[in-house]
Structure formats: C-alpha cells, structure tokens
Design an enzyme around this catalytic site. Structure first.
Site, short mmCIF file in Angstrom:
data_model
loop_
_atom_site.label_atom_id
_atom_site.label_comp_id
_atom_site.label_asym_id
_atom_site.label_seq_id
_atom_site.Cartn_x
_atom_site.Cartn_y
_atom_site.Cartn_z
N SER A 93 33.31 37.70 37.58
CA SER A 93 33.81 37.87 36.30
C SER A 93 34.42 36.82 35.64
O SER A 93 33.81 35.69 35.77
CB SER A 93 34.96 39.07 36.35
OG SER A 93 35.21 39.46 34.95
N THR A 94 35.81 36.61 35.35
CA THR A 94 36.29 35.36 34.96
C THR A 94 36.06 34.05 35.76
O THR A 94 36.57 34.24 36.91
CB THR A 94 37.91 35.68 34.59
OG1 THR A 94 38.02 36.99 33.91
CG2 THR A 94 38.35 34.56 33.76
N HIS B 127 30.23 39.65 34.54
CA HIS B 127 30.75 40.54 33.31
C HIS B 127 30.40 39.41 32.16
O HIS B 127 31.15 38.26 32.01
CB HIS B 127 32.34 40.88 33.46
CG HIS B 127 32.49 41.78 34.64
ND1 HIS B 127 33.72 41.83 35.16
CD2 HIS B 127 31.72 42.77 35.17
CE1 HIS B 127 33.75 42.61 36.05
NE2 HIS B 127 32.57 43.53 35.95
N MET C 262 39.08 38.72 37.36
CA MET C 262 40.09 39.60 37.34
C MET C 262 39.82 40.97 37.43
O MET C 262 38.70 41.50 37.26
CB MET C 262 40.98 39.57 35.81
CG MET C 262 42.23 40.40 35.54
SD MET C 262 42.95 40.26 34.00
CE MET C 262 44.22 41.58 34.15
N ASP D 253 36.99 45.52 39.95
CA ASP D 253 35.45 45.99 40.12
C ASP D 253 34.82 45.48 41.05
O ASP D 253 34.94 44.15 41.38
CB ASP D 253 34.90 45.46 38.52
CG ASP D 253 33.75 45.90 38.41
OD1 ASP D 253 33.26 47.11 39.09
OD2 ASP D 253 32.65 45.45 37.74
#
Length: 355
Positions: free
Chosen positions: A177-178, A203, A296, A299
């Site tokens: 993600s991030t 993501h 973050m 997930d």
C-alpha cells in the site's frame, strides 16, 4: 489529548476544496488547516504555518502539482497526497509524482452516489493518516460514523484447514500500500526473467494500475501487466490487480490463473490484499509464497495467517525499509510471517524459498 493531523488542501476547484474539507473534517483525527487554489497561494500558507500533510491536485493553473511537489520535497519535505481525476495522461503524471516523493495517490472525489462518496471518505482519510506517519526522503471537529470494516468473507469463504497437495510450480502473492509503488519497483527489478509467477495487490485507484504496470514492464527483466480476468500466472510475469477490482488466485488442474471481481471494500480497500491472500491459501496452499510490504493499516494480515495455516511460507518487509510499517507489522503480530527482511533482500528470499 491526541494532536490532530493538520492538512492543507491545494486544488483549483472550489467545489473540490469544499468537498475535501468536509470529507477530512469528518474524521476526528484530522483538522483542515487551510485551503489554497494554486501552489503560489499554498506557498504563502506554508510560510505562515507548516501543515502535517498536503493534499495536492495534479493539474492546476500557474504551476502544476508535480512541479510544486518537486520543490517541496527538494527544499522542505512535507508528506503529500496527490489527487487526480484519473485521466490516462493524468495517471502517467501522478506516477511521476510518486517518483518525486508523494506518499499516496487518491481519486479526486466527484459528485455521485452516497456509497461512492462514503468510499472516497474512507480512502482519503486513511491516505492522509498514512501520510502523516510516512518516512520522507529529500530529493535534489465533526465526527462521522466509520463504515463497517468488512473482511474477505464478503468475497470468498474461509479456506478449510487442509492445505492442497504441493506441486513443483510455486506462485508468489504480494500485498502493498503506502510507499508500495517504489518498493515494488525495487522488488520486481531484482527478479530474473524466469522467476516464479507473481500476483500483486497494490492499493491504487482505478486508472493508475495500467500505467503503473506499463512503467514497471519497461524497467524489469520480467514482464509486468495489469491483470485481466482469466490471465494465466506464468513464470517470468507479474500480474498487478486492477484498481477498484478484487483479484483472486484460482487453479484449474496445474494451471494458476486470476479472477477479477467486483464487490464491497474489504478491510477498506478494493482491491484487497486479504482477498488475494485468502484465495492463495485456498487454491495454492503449500505452493504459495506470500510477501507483505509497506503500507498503513492491517489489510493482508488475516489473509497471510490463513496462508501460513494452509502451508505457505510468508515474508514481511522490515520496519527500517518501509515508508509505513503498518501492514507488515500487523501480519507479524498476528503470527502469519515466517521471515522479516529488508526491501533489497525480499526477492532473494522469495527465490530461495521457491527453489
């Protein structure tokens, strides 16, 4: 009392500034410090007070958002979340912003259904909170009821405790993600042309994943493409889940392939890492190697534990090389991780485990 995250919103549209202000102010952890119609006004706001996070439009008059981002990150780094209307040209531009140090890309909110605006609220607020925690690199009070945090159960039933029989062919599933866009570049560039097949959930909003895949395809020895329904997972190729669609690993005989599905947000994301990992637990079992990278939230943590229970071996990126250590840390705490490695060593570990 916990200090609120102070945000500066920079966008040339008054409607978007208002919508973003309402969305961010609905989160009790976030406070809108100010808004600005272009980077020149934003620079004046920053001189008066430095925000914790900036949300920044890509295309604006007088100076585009990517140029302004480059100046911020080269002079006084501040966490920046880029906003885009998701045009094809804008996708390429926003990917350049990630190279310049933007923490995250989010879909610019548009007027639409209540469900769309609620999903936007969750994603935007989470992106801002992730940005506030990010490790940056320098280059040359209204509350809102949080939407239910759904699990992978809404997409696929939990696998049985029996892992499938092992075969000679391995498959690698990855969640990020991030900070993941650059981390994935480092990860995938390290693989030889005949590496095991890879399926990735990063993501990212709809419209970005195709451009992102093309960018990586031009940099890596392996081929990289945005996953399409029924794509076969083959050696020497990485499939990246399309934005706004869940991606599942499936198996028919000896053939692994992906299924692209719609559905609700899972752990507040679509695509969801938990959905991919659960499908790997069910259809690959001991044949799978899982990798969870910077991001973050949590997930992927439950899905990775299910993979381990099904016989897979799992790796997490270490804290020192993560932009945000949330997702790997949650997977480690839940007990689904076998090895913790720095970013530069992840591909070597994957190849060792697949050999």
């Amino acid at each position: 009392m916990r200090k609120k995250i102070r945000v500066l919103i920079v966008d040339d549209s008054a409607v978007v500034r208002q919508t973003m202000s309402e969305i961010l102010s609905s989160d009790p952890q976030i406070e809108v410090m100010s808004t600005a119609g272009d980077p020149f006004i934003a620079a004046e706001r920053i001189r008066d007070e430095v925000p914790d996070v900036i949300t920044l439009d890509v295309e604006m008059p007088r100076m585009d958002g990517v140029t302004f981002l480059h100046r911020i990150m080269s002079q006084h780094p501040i966490p920046v979340v880029m906003c885009s209307s998701l045009t094809e040209r804008g996708s390429e531009t926003a990917l350049k912003a990630l190279e310049y140090g933007a923490v995250e890309i989010i879909q610019k909110p548009r007027m639409g259904t209540k469900d769309f605006l609620e999903e936007s609220r969750v994603r935007i607020c989470d992106a801002v909170k992730a940005a506030a925690q990010a490790r940056l690199r320098k280059i040359s009070p209204h509350t809102h009821t949080v939407a239910p945090k759904l699990t992978a159960d809404v997409i696929m039933e939990k696998p049985s405790s029996h892992a499938m029989m092992q075969t000679t062919e391995k498959v690698v599933v990855v969640g990020a993600s991030t900070g993941g866009t650059e981390a994935l570049r480092v990860f995938l560039e390290s693989f030889p042309a005949d590496c095991p097949g890879i399926v990735i959930v990063q993501h990212m909003p709809e419209g970005f994943t195709k451009a992102f895949s093309r960018r990586l395809d031009g940099l890596c020895r392996i081929s990289v493409k945005e996953a399409a329904d029924n794509d076969t997972v083959v050696r020497g190729r990485a499939l990246i889940a399309p934005g706004n669609h869940h991606t599942l690993l499936k198996r028919s005989g000896a053939r692994y392939y992906v299924e692209i599905k719609d559905g609700p947000l899972v752990t507040r994301h679509r695509p969801s890492v938990d959905v991919l990992f659960r499908s790997a637990a069910r259809y690959a079992g001991k044949n799978a190697v899982g990798v969870i990278m910077t991001g973050m939230g949590d997930d992927g943590a439950k899905g990775m534990l299910e993979m381990k229970q099904a016989g897979a071996i799992n790796i997490a990126q270490d804290e020192a090389t993560c932009v945000v250590f949330g997702m790997p840390n949650e997977a480690i705490k839940l007990g689904g991780v076998d090895y913790v490695r720095p970013l530069e060593a992840l591909s070597r570990e994957v190849l060792r485990l697949c050999d």
